[in-house]
Design a protein around this motif. Structure first.
Motif, mmCIF file in Angstrom:
data_model
loop_
_atom_site.group_PDB
_atom_site.id
_atom_site.type_symbol
_atom_site.label_atom_id
_atom_site.label_comp_id
_atom_site.label_asym_id
_atom_site.label_seq_id
_atom_site.Cartn_x
_atom_site.Cartn_y
_atom_site.Cartn_z
ATOM 1 N N ALA A 30 0.833 -1.207 0.000
ATOM 2 C CA ALA A 30 0.000 0.000 0.000
ATOM 3 C C ALA A 30 0.867 1.255 0.000
ATOM 4 C CB ALA A 30 -0.927 -0.009 1.211
ATOM 5 N N LEU A 31 1.958 1.238 0.737
ATOM 6 C CA LEU A 31 2.864 2.385 0.778
ATOM 7 C C LEU A 31 3.530 2.597 -0.580
ATOM 8 C CD1 LEU A 31 4.480 1.839 4.295
ATOM 9 C CD2 LEU A 31 2.983 3.736 3.623
ATOM 10 N N GLN A 32 3.888 1.512 -1.256
ATOM 11 C CA GLN A 32 4.480 1.632 -2.586
ATOM 12 C C GLN A 32 3.493 2.242 -3.580
ATOM 13 O OE1 GLN A 32 5.848 -2.290 -3.667
ATOM 14 N NE2 GLN A 32 7.241 -2.434 -1.917
ATOM 15 N N ILE A 33 2.236 1.834 -3.478
ATOM 16 C CA ILE A 33 1.222 2.368 -4.385
ATOM 17 C C ILE A 33 0.933 3.830 -4.065
ATOM 18 C CG2 ILE A 33 -1.202 2.151 -5.103
ATOM 19 C CD1 ILE A 33 -0.835 -0.902 -4.686
ATOM 20 N N LYS A 34 0.956 4.172 -2.792
ATOM 21 C CA LYS A 34 0.807 5.581 -2.423
ATOM 22 C C LYS A 34 1.900 6.420 -3.068
ATOM 23 C CE LYS A 34 0.557 8.730 1.529
ATOM 24 N NZ LYS A 34 0.662 8.873 3.009
ATOM 25 N N ASP A 35 3.112 5.911 -3.062
ATOM 26 C CA ASP A 35 4.219 6.620 -3.704
ATOM 27 C C ASP A 35 4.025 6.688 -5.221
ATOM 28 O OD1 ASP A 35 6.962 7.821 -3.460
ATOM 29 O OD2 ASP A 35 7.450 6.128 -4.756
ATOM 30 N N PHE A 36 3.460 5.633 -5.793
ATOM 31 C CA PHE A 36 3.198 5.591 -7.230
ATOM 32 C C PHE A 36 2.269 6.733 -7.651
ATOM 33 C CE2 PHE A 36 0.393 4.085 -10.679
ATOM 34 C CZ PHE A 36 1.328 3.789 -11.660
ATOM 35 N N PHE A 37 1.306 7.078 -6.794
ATOM 36 C CA PHE A 37 0.336 8.135 -7.106
ATOM 37 C C PHE A 37 0.744 9.503 -6.550
ATOM 38 C CE2 PHE A 37 -2.552 4.453 -7.603
ATOM 39 C CZ PHE A 37 -3.173 4.789 -8.789
ATOM 40 N N ARG A 38 1.985 9.643 -6.079
ATOM 41 C CA ARG A 38 2.368 10.811 -5.276
ATOM 42 C C ARG A 38 2.120 12.157 -5.960
ATOM 43 N NH1 ARG A 38 6.867 8.291 -7.042
ATOM 44 N NH2 ARG A 38 8.432 9.481 -8.219
ATOM 45 N N ASN A 39 2.189 12.231 -7.272
ATOM 46 C CA ASN A 39 1.988 13.509 -7.963
ATOM 47 C C ASN A 39 0.608 13.621 -8.617
ATOM 48 O OD1 ASN A 39 4.653 14.431 -7.395
ATOM 49 N ND2 ASN A 39 5.430 13.156 -9.065
ATOM 50 N N SER A 40 -0.292 12.707 -8.250
ATOM 51 C CA SER A 40 -1.585 12.644 -8.929
ATOM 52 C C SER A 40 -2.684 13.458 -8.252
ATOM 53 C CB SER A 40 -2.051 11.183 -9.051
ATOM 54 O OG SER A 40 -1.110 10.420 -9.799
ATOM 55 N N ALA A 41 -2.487 13.828 -6.988
ATOM 56 C CA ALA A 41 -3.501 14.601 -6.257
ATOM 57 C C ALA A 41 -2.825 15.268 -5.071
ATOM 58 C CB ALA A 41 -4.643 13.711 -5.781
ATOM 59 N N PRO A 42 -3.374 16.383 -4.592
ATOM 60 C CA PRO A 42 -2.774 17.081 -3.447
ATOM 61 C C PRO A 42 -2.737 16.242 -2.175
ATOM 62 C CG PRO A 42 -4.317 18.537 -4.588
ATOM 63 C CD PRO A 42 -4.492 17.158 -5.179
ATOM 64 N N VAL A 43 -3.750 15.367 -1.991
ATOM 65 C CA VAL A 43 -3.833 14.521 -0.792
ATOM 66 C C VAL A 43 -3.992 13.079 -1.222
ATOM 67 C CG1 VAL A 43 -5.129 13.997 1.310
ATOM 68 C CG2 VAL A 43 -4.893 16.382 0.565
ATOM 69 N N ILE A 44 -3.170 12.199 -0.641
ATOM 70 C CA ILE A 44 -3.271 10.756 -0.894
ATOM 71 C C ILE A 44 -3.226 10.050 0.449
ATOM 72 C CG2 ILE A 44 -2.286 8.766 -2.080
ATOM 73 C CD1 ILE A 44 -0.911 10.774 -3.981
ATOM 74 N N THR A 45 -4.201 9.200 0.718
ATOM 75 C CA THR A 45 -4.260 8.506 2.000
ATOM 76 C C THR A 45 -4.322 7.006 1.791
ATOM 77 O OG1 THR A 45 -6.670 8.336 2.251
ATOM 78 C CG2 THR A 45 -5.656 10.448 2.855
ATOM 79 N N ILE A 46 -4.009 6.280 2.848
ATOM 80 C CA ILE A 46 -4.236 4.839 2.904
ATOM 81 C C ILE A 46 -5.321 4.594 3.946
ATOM 82 C CG2 ILE A 46 -3.247 2.582 3.477
ATOM 83 C CD1 ILE A 46 -0.534 3.675 2.575
ATOM 84 N N GLY A 47 -6.429 4.063 3.496
ATOM 85 C CA GLY A 47 -7.517 3.765 4.426
ATOM 86 C C GLY A 47 -8.596 4.829 4.485
ATOM 87 N N GLY A 48 -8.419 5.945 3.786
ATOM 88 C CA GLY A 48 -9.450 6.977 3.753
ATOM 89 C C GLY A 48 -9.359 7.939 4.930
#
Length: 264
Positions: A246-264
């Protein structure tokens, strides 16, 4: 006018900004293999068995899931939470199931909320007629929008329906200038495969209004719900989604939106 709901949750903090009241509509057009809320699927009340353990003894009791409510009944509860909405910049979220299966009722409830200046959000799988989105969009401040699988056939395999309508509705909402939070369920070897993540990222990069991405790791805690409803559990795994992935995927999307969370 009445609608069918199966839960109302006050003081929710994961369904939009601030403190919210989330109203869960019963009925869903999809049949996701990883669904955490099987009680939301059917568009009618159903009975499940509630099990309690007391003093070493097991007690079973039938409980009806889903009840008809009026706009006035819901508003009575919503207005009790109004001070918390005002203090936290919160509001009301319609969730499910899929609220747009009851589009007329959802429209009237959202309209009533807006008459009191309450912030509104709709949590949707996106699989609904565009004309039903047209009904609610004037009264909806925020869309919580699921993106599961972009490829048509694979989406149908795991949810029962194609993805085309979901993607076209997302574009339509974006063109209307609405704020969107994308929600991505992380299911190993299904939604988290590179080609799907790449496709989702490409869609997000070309869609206006997306200011948050919530990554939702799969867990199998809903298994007991299926047992209580006497339904087959189609769970795709017997383990919780790995945190490191999940942390790797969060990094994958790092420039895709101002806020990125795991679990909402």
């Amino acid at each position: 006018m009445q609608g069918l709901v199966f839960n109302i949750r006050s003081f929710s903090v994961h369904d939009g900004p601030g403190i919210r009241q989330t109203i869960f509509f019963k009925g869903c057009p999809l049949n996701c293999a990883w669904c955490h809320n099987p009680e939301s699927r059917t568009s009618e009340p159903e009975v499940w068995t509630k099990i309690e353990l007391l003093g070493g003894s097991r007690f079973e009791q039938d409980e009806t899931i889903g009840r008809k409510v009026s706009i006035d009944e819901l508003m009575e509860g919503i207005l009790k939470d109004l001070p918390f909405f005002e203090e936290s910049n919160g509001g009301v979220t319609l969730s499910g199931g899929e609220p747009l299966l009851q589009a007329e009722f959802a429209e009237e409830l959202l309209k009533k909320c807006k008459s009191y200046g309450i912030h509104t959000a709709v949590d949707t799988c996106g699989y609904a007629k565009t004309k039903d989105f047209e009904r609610i969009i004037p009264y909806t401040d925020l869309f919580l929008y699921d993106l599961k699988i972009t490829e048509n056939q694979k989406h149908k395999e795991f949810t029962g329906e194609n993805s085309d309508l979901i993607l076209s509705n997302l574009r339509w909402i974006s063109e209307k200038g609405k704020i969107i939070h994308i929600r991505i369920p992380l299911v190993e070897n299904i939604t988290d495969v590179p080609e799907n993540l790449e496709s989702i990222r490409s869609i997000i990069s070309g869609t206006k209004g997306i200011d948050r991405i919530d990554l939702l790791p799969y867990h199998f805690s809903a298994k007991n719900k299926y047992e209580r409803l006497n339904k087959d559990y189609r769970g795709v795994s017997e383990k919780t989604y790995p945190r490191d992935k999940a942390l790797q995927i969060k990094d994958f999307f790092r420039n895709s939106a101002p806020v990125i969370t795991i679990g909402g």
